[in-house]
Design an enzyme around this catalytic site. Sequence first.
Site, PDB file in Angstrom:
ATOM      1  N   ASP A  11       0.810  -1.228   0.000  1.00  0.00           N
ATOM      2  CA  ASP A  11       0.000   0.000   0.000  1.00  0.00           C
ATOM      3  C   ASP A  11       0.836   1.268   0.000  1.00  0.00           C
ATOM      4  OD1 ASP A  11      -2.434  -1.429   0.116  1.00  0.00           O
ATOM      5  OD2 ASP A  11      -2.130  -1.729   2.260  1.00  0.00           O
ATOM      6  N   GLU A  12       1.999   1.239  -0.636  1.00  0.00           N
ATOM      7  CA  GLU A  12       2.860   2.428  -0.621  1.00  0.00           C
ATOM      8  C   GLU A  12       2.411   3.483  -1.624  1.00  0.00           C
ATOM      9  OE1 GLU A  12       3.982  -0.665  -1.168  1.00  0.00           O
ATOM     10  OE2 GLU A  12       5.403  -1.175   0.420  1.00  0.00           O
ATOM     11  N   LYS A  16      -0.372   4.680  -8.107  1.00  0.00           N
ATOM     12  CA  LYS A  16      -0.244   6.061  -8.568  1.00  0.00           C
ATOM     13  C   LYS A  16       1.072   6.262  -9.342  1.00  0.00           C
ATOM     14  CE  LYS A  16       1.022  10.533  -7.103  1.00  0.00           C
ATOM     15  NZ  LYS A  16       0.419  11.822  -6.910  1.00  0.00           N
ATOM     16  N   HIS A  39      -4.664  -1.368  -6.116  1.00  0.00           N
ATOM     17  CA  HIS A  39      -3.885  -0.214  -6.581  1.00  0.00           C
ATOM     18  C   HIS A  39      -4.831   0.931  -6.913  1.00  0.00           C
ATOM     19  CE1 HIS A  39      -0.265  -2.958  -7.722  1.00  0.00           C
ATOM     20  NE2 HIS A  39      -0.468  -2.836  -6.430  1.00  0.00           N
TER      21      HIS A  39
END
Length: 418
Positions: A11-12, A16, A39
């Site tokens: 979940d970094e 994006k 994502h």
Amino acid sequence: MTAVVGAQWGDEGKGKITDYLAQHADLVIRFQGGNNAGHTVVNEHGTFKLHLVPSGIFNPNALCVLGPGTVVDLAGLVEELTMLEGSGISTANVRVSDRAHLVLPYHVALDRLDERERGRQRLGTTGRGVGPAYSDKVGRHGIQLCEVRDERRFRERVAHELLTKNAILERFGDAPLDATEVADVVLEAAARLGDRIVDTLPLVEDAVARNARVLLEGQLGAMRDLDWGIYPYVTSSNPLAGGAAVGAGIPPRHITRVIGVVKAYSTAVGEGPFPTELSGPEADRLRERAQEYGATTGRPRRVGWFDAVAPRYAHRLNAFTEIAVTKLDMLGDYERIPFCTAYEIDGRVTTDMPPTAMLERATPRYEHLEGWGCAITAVTDRALLPLQAKAYLRRIEETVGAPVGMVGIGPERTATLL
Ligand code: IMP
């Protein structure tokens, strides 16, 4: 060739970053994992939560491939493609490896059974059947996508696998599954995908030969890597850049750029040690401010301060050519920001990542960096960031050991500074 991989617990913000880079890519490949991924992509088409489809799908000129290292819930994939098409996004460029393994309904049932029977030792999986699908693959019971092409044999394979799967389900009081229904669901979805199920190796070889721009999109992060993460609280594949070579079918020497994605603080979904974790109102404040809820399960994410030990370890394993820092804007209203540079374990201070049993005893050593106390989402040039925000980024570079090449200051594609 560029690999985009997570340097923390997942979940970094890889979605994006991949979406941003995919504007200029010819081929985008997912190399591991399944629809446990979530994502989040925000661009001119809207806000999307992608689970299987590569984040390059918004570039009509990019081919989007699910590599042989992934595990694919075909019905889930069709659902996702339908959702995208409903928003006017063409999915004609999606290709799925015929060597990828199927996630079947019995994997989902076994994932849930396994979690339930582990009781307090549960892993906190996403319940998408990913672990059992990889277990079957490693145990030589898996079914590859190409096998759906021979319907009679496929139905036999499913019926045979269900003999043992159903025995387990029934032994633990769960309902057995019907072989015909299981096969029908998969065959129907496979028919919808049609000739998009292919041998992906020629596509990749062709891209290499043409010197095309290839993006390898990782799922999860180093701390959830099967070999190097916080075992057993890990996923069942290798999210490291090393996994990209095998899972996509790309000779390792072609991967020349490795971007490690780090959030400006830390989050995790699922169980396992997380030394800088916050609790109570402090956790609620960061979670609400940053809207930290799982994109796949909707679970509230565990939140904590930046922990440099984890991405430093990820850098040792991935050799990042650069770091992309995401969600820096979320720290805008703190006066002083705790920043973990080391752990203390049994009276010893270390900047190395220990195995799980020791990590569970780690307490974080903090520095306190000055906050910038203002919104930065409208900043258009990295040089114009507040001094304290620049110092924060510099401290990330120093402690992790790699340069920061990209900075996310808002969810939209455009809120990215180079
Ligand atoms: P699994 O991959 O569903 O088997 O779950 C294993 C661990 O990885 C659990 O802690 C999950 O919460 C975590 N996990 C799986 N996929 C993701 C993801 O996309 N983001 C964050 N955590 C994930």
